[in-house]
Design an enzyme around this catalytic site. Structure first.
Site, short mmCIF file in Angstrom:
data_model
loop_
_atom_site.label_atom_id
_atom_site.label_comp_id
_atom_site.label_asym_id
_atom_site.label_seq_id
_atom_site.Cartn_x
_atom_site.Cartn_y
_atom_site.Cartn_z
N ARG A 1 0.86 -1.19 0.00
CA ARG A 1 0.00 0.00 0.00
C ARG A 1 0.89 1.24 0.00
O ARG A 1 1.68 1.43 0.92
CB ARG A 1 -0.90 -0.01 1.24
CG ARG A 1 -1.72 1.25 1.42
CD ARG A 1 -2.65 1.15 2.63
NE ARG A 1 -3.45 2.36 2.77
CZ ARG A 1 -3.24 3.32 3.68
NH1 ARG A 1 -2.26 3.21 4.57
NH2 ARG A 1 -4.02 4.38 3.71
N HIS B 1 -2.59 10.98 0.64
CA HIS B 1 -2.08 10.77 2.00
C HIS B 1 -1.43 12.09 2.44
O HIS B 1 -0.23 12.17 2.69
CB HIS B 1 -1.10 9.59 2.02
CG HIS B 1 -0.91 8.96 3.38
ND1 HIS B 1 -1.08 7.62 3.62
CD2 HIS B 1 -0.55 9.51 4.56
CE1 HIS B 1 -0.82 7.36 4.91
NE2 HIS B 1 -0.50 8.51 5.50
N GLU C 1 -7.28 8.71 6.13
CA GLU C 1 -7.56 9.43 7.39
C GLU C 1 -7.97 10.88 7.20
O GLU C 1 -7.25 11.80 7.64
CB GLU C 1 -6.35 9.36 8.33
CG GLU C 1 -5.90 7.95 8.66
CD GLU C 1 -4.84 7.90 9.76
OE1 GLU C 1 -4.40 8.97 10.23
OE2 GLU C 1 -4.45 6.79 10.15
N ASN D 1 -7.28 2.15 9.78
CA ASN D 1 -5.95 2.27 10.39
C ASN D 1 -6.14 2.24 11.90
O ASN D 1 -6.94 3.02 12.44
CB ASN D 1 -5.29 3.60 10.01
CG ASN D 1 -4.94 3.65 8.53
OD1 ASN D 1 -5.04 2.66 7.81
ND2 ASN D 1 -4.52 4.82 8.06
N TYR E 1 -4.19 2.01 15.76
CA TYR E 1 -3.00 2.01 16.61
C TYR E 1 -3.32 1.75 18.08
O TYR E 1 -2.62 1.01 18.74
CB TYR E 1 -2.23 3.34 16.45
CG TYR E 1 -1.61 3.42 15.05
CD1 TYR E 1 -0.39 2.84 14.78
CD2 TYR E 1 -2.31 4.01 13.99
CE1 TYR E 1 0.14 2.84 13.50
CE2 TYR E 1 -1.79 4.02 12.70
CZ TYR E 1 -0.56 3.45 12.46
OH TYR E 1 -0.03 3.43 11.20
N GLU F 1 -3.45 0.02 8.08
CA GLU F 1 -2.25 0.40 8.83
C GLU F 1 -2.38 -0.14 10.24
O GLU F 1 -3.45 -0.01 10.86
CB GLU F 1 -2.10 1.93 8.97
CG GLU F 1 -1.61 2.65 7.76
CD GLU F 1 -1.49 4.15 7.98
OE1 GLU F 1 -1.28 4.60 9.12
OE2 GLU F 1 -1.61 4.88 6.98
#
Ligand code: FCB
Length: 470
Positions: free
Chosen positions: A77, A121, A166, A295, A297, A375
């Site tokens: 990606r 991005h 995002e 994504n 985290y 991600e």
């Protein structure tokens, strides 16, 4: 496939983004982006770092694709840099910019690696920012034009497309808290930007559907966050509702339900009347997509504010969310609570249950929809040995626990199609510059030398046995 396994055609990959790895910021006709301007503004990026050279991927992409092949990756990606393709954000394509991605795509395909292309991005051409940036409706139309140019060139070879990465960060970190480019502090513009990003997605989707073969898969990637209330109190539930509205539902509801959440419109009434939403916009934005990229985290613990005068414990920054709350009618309405547990070098708590809970909830509330983790990864204080080798057991543990959580989500019925480690390479981590390393491959930024970390070797085995040996 039995319960708990990954599907046979599950896509294992790694992710990067143009500004974070390419370098060559002024080569072959590339125009300046908002990140070039921002990173050159003193005080904005740690140590004054810029993406001028970054991981020098622009000159080393063949070596990087060879590394991916060595890691056994099924997919890669990456993002195309808008200012390479349209240096001033509009007009005809810069041939040299397209040529770079052409060579990259061919190199990937020649190595049996599927290209997964993200159109945006965060590197908006500076000329468009000068004309109002994402606060200007025209930017959405320019984005669709750019999408058309990229689709025209790569539609024969690239099957998986993502419009935006995002949009929350582009809108709120860019235009409200200002910790990202273009570094503005204008709450009304941030909400406008969120809408124009979504409109850009909708317009680009229409263009892509026309330009691409019928088997092209179109998606958007969100950093939807699992916000958990500290207690079961109605006050904490209300805090959770507010941040969930401004970070998650502000994007999910228009995309999947064709409307902005009523509570969000109410919460933000002092900032905007939302009159920038024009008739027809929501129909474009809610056109069907083939996959939702997530994504992830860390989860985030939230609570109602403490009564005045109460001593407050440590706070979390809520991945930037706390930075914009004062501007969206929730001043002192939400407290980001410090969750106990291991932390990464970013200060983010490690809790993989956040990923499975999030995927399951999104699928229940907005699906069923095919999804991919586009991600996931962690920065740690890597220590390199004399030959650049890095033993990074904490990164391995982080990845293992999150891949297991992805498997749990699949077992619970989520149609998860892929998982991408952030990141293939150590890179320019936005406001943190080169101080935070997320790669499964170490980059020596002085020489450009790459060395696969222990986590990279570990991930290779995961890919090889399709996650069965976790
Ligand atoms: C995400 C970004 C990505 C990277 C990681 C750590 O928000 O999409 O570029 O910086 O965080």
């Amino acid at each position: 496939m039995s319960d708990g396994d990954f599907p046979k055609d599950f896509l294992w990959g790694a992710a990067t983004a143009a500004y974070q790895i390419e370098g060559a910021a002024a080569e072959d006709g590339r125009g300046p982006s908002i990140w070039d301007t921002f990173s050159r503004t003193p005080g904005k990026v740690l140590n004054g770092d810029t993406g001028d050279v970054a991981a020098d991927h622009y000159h080393r992409f063949r070596e990087d694709v060879a590394l991916m092949a060595k890691l056994g990756l099924g997919a890669y990606r990456f993002s195309t840099a808008w200012p390479r393709i349209q240096p001033a954000g509009r007009g005809p394509a810069n041939a040299a910019g397209l040529d770079f991605y052409d060579q990259l795509v061919d190199e990937l395909l020649g190595s049996g690696i599927e290209p997964v292309l993200t159109l945006y991005h965060w590197d908006l051409p500076q000329a468009l920012e000068d004309a109002g940036g994402w606060g200007a409706r025209d930017t959405s139309y320019r984005f669709a034009d750019y999408a058309g140019l990229v689709a025209e060139r790569f539609g024969d070879r690239v099957k998986k497309w993502t419009t935006l990465n995002e949009p929350f960060c582009s809108a709120f970190l860019g235009y409200a808290s200002g910790v990202h480019a273009p570094g503005r502090h204008e709450p009304e513009v941030a909400l406008r930007a969120a809408h124009h990003l979504l409109l850009g997605h909708g317009l680009a989707l229409r263009t892509l559907r026309q330009a691409l073969p019928a088997d092209a898969q179109l998606s958007i990637t969100l950093n939807a966050t699992e916000f958990r209330p500290l207690t079961g109190s109605p006050q904490d539930a209300d805090a959770q509702r507010r941040v969930d509205a401004i970070q998650n539902r502000i994007f999910l509801d228009p995309l999947f339900r064709g409307a902005y959440p009523e509570d969000l419109v109410r919460d933000t009434a002092a900032v905007t009347d939302w009159s920038f939403v024009e008739p027809g916009d929501l129909a474009l934005i809610s056109a069907p997509i083939d996959q939702l990229g997530i994504n992830f985290y860390n989860p985030s613990l939230v609570a109602a504010p403490l009564p005045p005068g109460t001593e407050e414990g440590p706070r979390d920054d809520g991945h930037g969310a706390s930075d914009f709350s004062p501007w969206v009618g929730s001043e002192d309405a939400v407290r980001f609570v410090h969750q106990e547990g291991e932390r990464t070098a970013m200060g983010w708590v490690v809790d993989a249950t956040g990923l499975s809970d999030l995927l399951i909830r999104l699928n229940r509330e907005y699906g069923p929809i095919p999804m991919a983790v586009t991600e996931n990864g962690a920065a740690f204080e890597d220590e390199a040995g004399p030959d650049g080798e890095v033993d990074d057991p904490r990164r391995v543990a982080y990845l293992r626990d999150h891949i297991a959580a992805a498997r749990d989500a699949i077992a619970a019925g989520v149609d998860l199609r892929g998982y991408f480690v952030w990141s293939l390479l150590d890179n320019f981590e936005w406001g943190y510059g080169y101080s935070k390393r997320f790669g499964i491959v170490r980059v020596d930024f002085a020489t450009g030398r790459r060395v696969v970390k222990a986590s990279g070797r570990w991930y290779r085995r995961v890919v090889e046995d399709n996650g069965s040996g976790l």
